[in-house]
Design an enzyme around this catalytic site. Structure first.
Site, PDB file in Angstrom:
ATOM      1  N   GLY A   1      45.033  40.598  30.298  1.00  0.00           N
ATOM      2  CA  GLY A   1      44.397  39.324  30.611  1.00  0.00           C
ATOM      3  C   GLY A   1      43.232  39.470  31.566  1.00  0.00           C
ATOM      4  CG  ASP A   2      43.912  41.011  35.339  1.00  0.00           C
ATOM      5  OD1 ASP A   2      43.778  39.912  35.883  1.00  0.00           O
ATOM      6  OD2 ASP A   2      44.972  41.670  35.384  1.00  0.00           O
ATOM      7  NE  ARG A   3      37.539  44.781  30.389  1.00  0.00           N
ATOM      8  CZ  ARG A   3      36.522  45.388  30.987  1.00  0.00           C
ATOM      9  NH1 ARG A   3      36.576  46.677  31.250  1.00  0.00           N
ATOM     10  NH2 ARG A   3      35.448  44.703  31.337  1.00  0.00           N
TER      11      ARG A   3
ATOM     12  CE1 TYR B   1      48.007  38.482  38.338  1.00  0.00           C
ATOM     13  CE2 TYR B   1      45.705  37.875  38.564  1.00  0.00           C
ATOM     14  CZ  TYR B   1      46.706  38.557  37.905  1.00  0.00           C
ATOM     15  OH  TYR B   1      46.408  39.307  36.787  1.00  0.00           O
TER      16      TYR B   1
END
Length: 475
Positions: free
Chosen positions: A252-254, A137
């Protein structure tokens, strides 16, 4: 599975309320705050989701010592945090919503930060992982030279999934797959066109495949799904299930977390990518990141935020054939209405033993309540024979409820729990065993309402049959 998440953690704050009037100071809505939710974002969200799935998670990151960090640590309870010395304050993103409609977002401390320090424990977590997710990030963790070396070494042995950021570092060579969204891929590849068509996404993916020297690039294209680009072949379109999305935050994290796990389990990349896209769609269908309740507060009469404690009291009903389902259904509705995750498991639980306790504790850690679907005495006799159960359903239910990890017990009289599940509709259905979640007979049913099946490790040498045999020898 032992999974290490490497990346930058953020504090996400959701302020939700209603607006029925305009401010007298300016033509802007006055938001009456109903509740405030704080949750881990960035790499913290990836770690949280995978921990709820029952995986052994280590989070390699940097955590400050300010007030935001204290909220982060509470939100990350149950995740092993391995942090270097931070050189910046906790980045915080505050979203204000009226109902489900976003009004404004405030970013604090989100400017690029210097690369934090690294410890031997952080490097060891990367080296010992069965799968690695890099959630970059743009806060400097992936710029640390020691961490980059450790990630490059890990990529030679285990799948490494890299979720990049425009302000972050380029992936190390040799990772299994990099997962930019189309906008990120287009900017990084310097290709024109705003429309995420298959051709545009494939062109960007091929350019980045050579530039990043990864084994594959998966360009996500929003509600359309993704385009997978591997070396030596054309791009492959992966369609996403149609779903209504109020908030795409966390998709996107999942996807990255699920993709790393599926690759770690040995699935080929195309199949793993397709399942990861399905997981991301199901996650959004249930409300996405904003539906996760971790640190919640509501204003009191004086306007101060007070924590909410919404865990329901244990409930047990012993009537079978669903007369007793209503309290369990009400518990599920209450938890789900507050944004929580409903977890259910099932079985006979005759002669409760350590293997049962471990499975139940693991299941409860994945959500905000655990409902146990318990076979009635008649059901057990049909399944196990005329000499079972050894313990009556009333006593089995009472013993289960004595465990702090069990919130409710619902007895069913059928041979299988499908009809019971169709009433409860849990977000996660958990079973102990050494098989794949999709092999469970309940998998297709649970998928109907966007739920997931999860298996937790089977504990050998701990079984009801073994206990019964041992008791017979001493009787």
């Amino acid at each position: 599975m032992k999974v290490t998440v490497v990346g930058d953690v953020l504090l996400d704050v959701d302020i939700n309320g209603t607006a029925t009037r305009l401010s007298p100071d300016a033509p802007v809505p006055v938001v009456d705050v109903a509740h405030i939710r704080r949750r881990a974002g960035g790499a913290g969200l990836v770690a949280t989701l995978l921990a709820r799935d029952g995986h052994d998670i280590a989070l390699v990151t940097a955590v400050s010592d300010d007030d935001g960090a204290s909220h982060l640590r509470r939100a990350l309870a149950g995740v092993a945090i391995l942090a270097g010395a931070p050189l910046a304050t906790t980045p915080t993103k505050t979203r204000v919503r009226i109902g489900t409609h976003p009004v404004v977002r405030f970013d604090e401390g989100c400017a690029p930060a210097p690369s934090p320090s690294c410890t031997d424990e952080m490097l060891a977590a990367i080296a010992s992982a069965e799968a690695v997710i890099v959630a970059d990030y743009g806060r400097g963790i992936t710029a640390n030279s020691d961490i980059r070396t450790a990630l490059a070494d890990a990529a030679r042995h285990v799948p490494v999934v890299w979720d990049p950021h425009p302000a972050g570092s380029e992936p190390v060579p040799g990772v299994a797959v990099v997962t930019p969204n189309f906008a990120e891929a287009r900017v990084a590849a310097k290709v024109g066109g705003q429309d995420p068509s298959k051709t545009a996404a494939e062109d960007a993916g091929k350019h980045l495949l050579d530039r990043w020297r990864s084994n594959a690039v998966l360009v996500t294209t929003g509600e359309d799904g993704a385009v997978l680009v591997e070396r030596g072949g054309p791009g492959k379109i992966i369609h996403a299930p149609k779903t209504t999305v109020d908030d795409p935050c966390g998709a996107g994290d999942r996807l990255a977390g699920s993709l790393a796990v599926y690759l770690g389990l040995g699935l080929a990349l195309p199949g793993a990518a397709a399942r990861a896209v399905e997981d991301a769609s199901a996650f959004l269908a249930k409300g996405g990141a904003s539906s996760l309740v971790m640190d919640t507060s509501t204003p009191d009469a004086a306007g101060n935020s007070q924590p909410v404690r919404a865990k329901a009291s244990p409930v047990v009903e012993l009537f079978g054939r669903f007369q007793g389902l209503e309290p369990g259904i009400q518990l599920a509705r209450t938890v789900r209405a507050s944004g929580g995750t409903v977890v259910a498991t099932g079985g006979c639980f005759d002669l409760l033993h350590a293997g049962h306790a471990r499975t139940l504790a693991a299941a409860r850690s994945m959500g905000d309540c655990l409902i146990v679907c318990l076979n009635s005495d008649d059901s057990v006799r049909r399944l196990k024979g005329p000499h079972r159960p050894i313990v009556s359903m009333e006593d089995r239910a009472e013993l289960l409820l004595a465990l702090t990890c069990v919130d409710a017990v619902v007895v069913f009289d059928e041979d299988t729990p499908e009809a019971c599940l169709n009433q409860l509709r849990p977000d996660i259905w958990v079973k102990g065993g050494d098989y794949e979640p999709h092999e469970l007979p309940e998998a297709s049913l649970v998928a109907v309402w966007g739920g997931r099946c999860v298996t937790v490790p089977f504990h050998p040498a701990r079984s009801t049959s073994g206990l019964a045999e041992a008791l017979a020898k001493v009787s």
